[in-house]
Design an enzyme around this catalytic site. Structure first.
Site, PDB file in Angstrom:
ATOM      1  N   ALA A  72       0.859  -1.123   0.143  1.00  0.00           N
ATOM      2  CA  ALA A  72      -0.088   0.252   0.015  1.00  0.00           C
ATOM      3  C   ALA A  72       0.708   1.203   0.168  1.00  0.00           C
ATOM      4  CB  ALA A  72      -0.907   0.089   1.058  1.00  0.00           C
ATOM      5  N   GLY A 117       0.966  -5.743   0.519  1.00  0.00           N
ATOM      6  CA  GLY A 117      -0.098  -5.837  -0.607  1.00  0.00           C
ATOM      7  C   GLY A 117       0.620  -6.437  -1.774  1.00  0.00           C
ATOM      8  N   GLU A 120       0.847  -9.994  -1.398  1.00  0.00           N
ATOM      9  CA  GLU A 120      -0.429 -10.550  -1.386  1.00  0.00           C
ATOM     10  C   GLU A 120      -0.996 -10.718  -2.886  1.00  0.00           C
ATOM     11  OE1 GLU A 120      -2.834  -9.326   2.578  1.00  0.00           O
ATOM     12  OE2 GLU A 120      -1.971  -7.817   1.702  1.00  0.00           O
ATOM     13  N   GLU A 140       2.660  -5.791   7.770  1.00  0.00           N
ATOM     14  CA  GLU A 140       1.535  -4.923   8.120  1.00  0.00           C
ATOM     15  C   GLU A 140       1.687  -4.504   9.747  1.00  0.00           C
ATOM     16  OE1 GLU A 140       0.271  -6.358   4.211  1.00  0.00           O
ATOM     17  OE2 GLU A 140       1.362  -7.342   5.769  1.00  0.00           O
TER      18      GLU A 140
END
Length: 274
Positions: A72, A117, A120, A140
């Site tokens: 992010a 992310g 991910e 995170e």
């Protein structure tokens, strides 16, 4: 090689007569940090690929030598209010859901950092190929959040509950060799060859029936984590899809004729595109 641009940060190239789609994360100055714009463009690109039956395999790569994706864009989100964060959540989920929902085999070519992310996105793929210099992880918790792009669910399915818990709780960044040993990535490419290795795999897969590839992926996904009977039912449903297809007839004929199959699943899909 043809190309299509989605916004400023996503490119899609069609290779091997269109059978392989290369989706390129293209925000190198920010190491592909997932901004609202990049996320929306990625979701749009995967939606289009999902609707295109002429694509046999998708490979996700990066235009940056430093990173696959660092997750992010926290600079963009620095001034988000609670209301802003809540409002942005559905769009954020759509980014990762779009990759996960791609019906064809998907390969991630990871060089540099794949964090948060970014990892991910890779976890949402079926196969992860990594450069020896790559680093992966879900950090995170070190910035006060949790993985929100599927990481808490996809990572345990790869490496087991305890290893996933340790990696999420610690936020460790894992170098490629250890990541391979743990099962966080599936293949280690020679240095500097991660894209080439991923495309080689894609071409190997794409030489096979596109109908069978999608049915096999569906069976693998639907059966995972289910009891054996439910998994076998998922496999049976996928088998019927293939057995009633023109690709099945062509595959059997080509085998008996000792020739390379000319899969109708590709030809029909390409011929029927507007």
């Amino acid at each position: 090689m043809s190309g299509l641009r989605y916004g400023e940060y996503i490119l899609v190239h069609r290779l091997d007569s269109g059978r392989v789609a290369e989706l390129v994360l293209n925000r190198p100055d920010r190491m592909n940090a997932v901004s609202a714009e990049l996320g929306a463009s990625l979701a749009a690109a995967t939606a289009d690929l999902a609707d295109d039956p002429s694509v046999g395999v998708t490979v996700i790569t990066s235009s940056s030598e430093r990173a696959f994706c660092v997750g992010a864009d926290l600079k963009e989100r620095r001034d988000y209010s609670e209301a802003d964060r809540t409002a942005a959540r559905p769009g954020s989920r759509a980014v990762y859901a779009g990759v996960l929902a791609l019906p064809m085999p998907v390969i991630a070519a990871v060089a540099g950092y794949a964090l948060g992310g970014g990892y991910e996105i890779a976890l949402s793929c079926d196969v992860i190929v990594a450069d020896p210099g790559a680093t992966v992880g879900l950090p995170e918790t070190t910035v006060g959040v949790i993985p929100g792009g599927g990481g808490t669910q996809l990572l345990p399915r790869r490496v087991g509950a305890a290893t996933a818990a340790h990696l999420v709780f610690s936020g460790r960044r894992v170098p490629a060799a250890e990541a391979y040993d743990l099962g966080l990535v599936d293949f280690l490419a020679p240095a500097g060859q991660v894209r080439a290795r991923a495309l080689d795999l894609a071409r190997t897969y794409a030489a096979n029936s596109p109908v069978a590839l999608r049915a096999a992926k569906r069976a693998l996904r639907l059966g995972h984590g289910k009891d054996l009977a439910a998994g076998l039912d998922a496999e049976d449903a996928a088998w019927h899809t293939v057995a009633l297809s023109a690709d099945w007839a062509e595959g059997v004929a080509a085998f008996n004729d000792r020739r390379t199959p000319d899969w109708p699943g590709y030809r029909t899909a390409i011929d029927s595109r507007p």
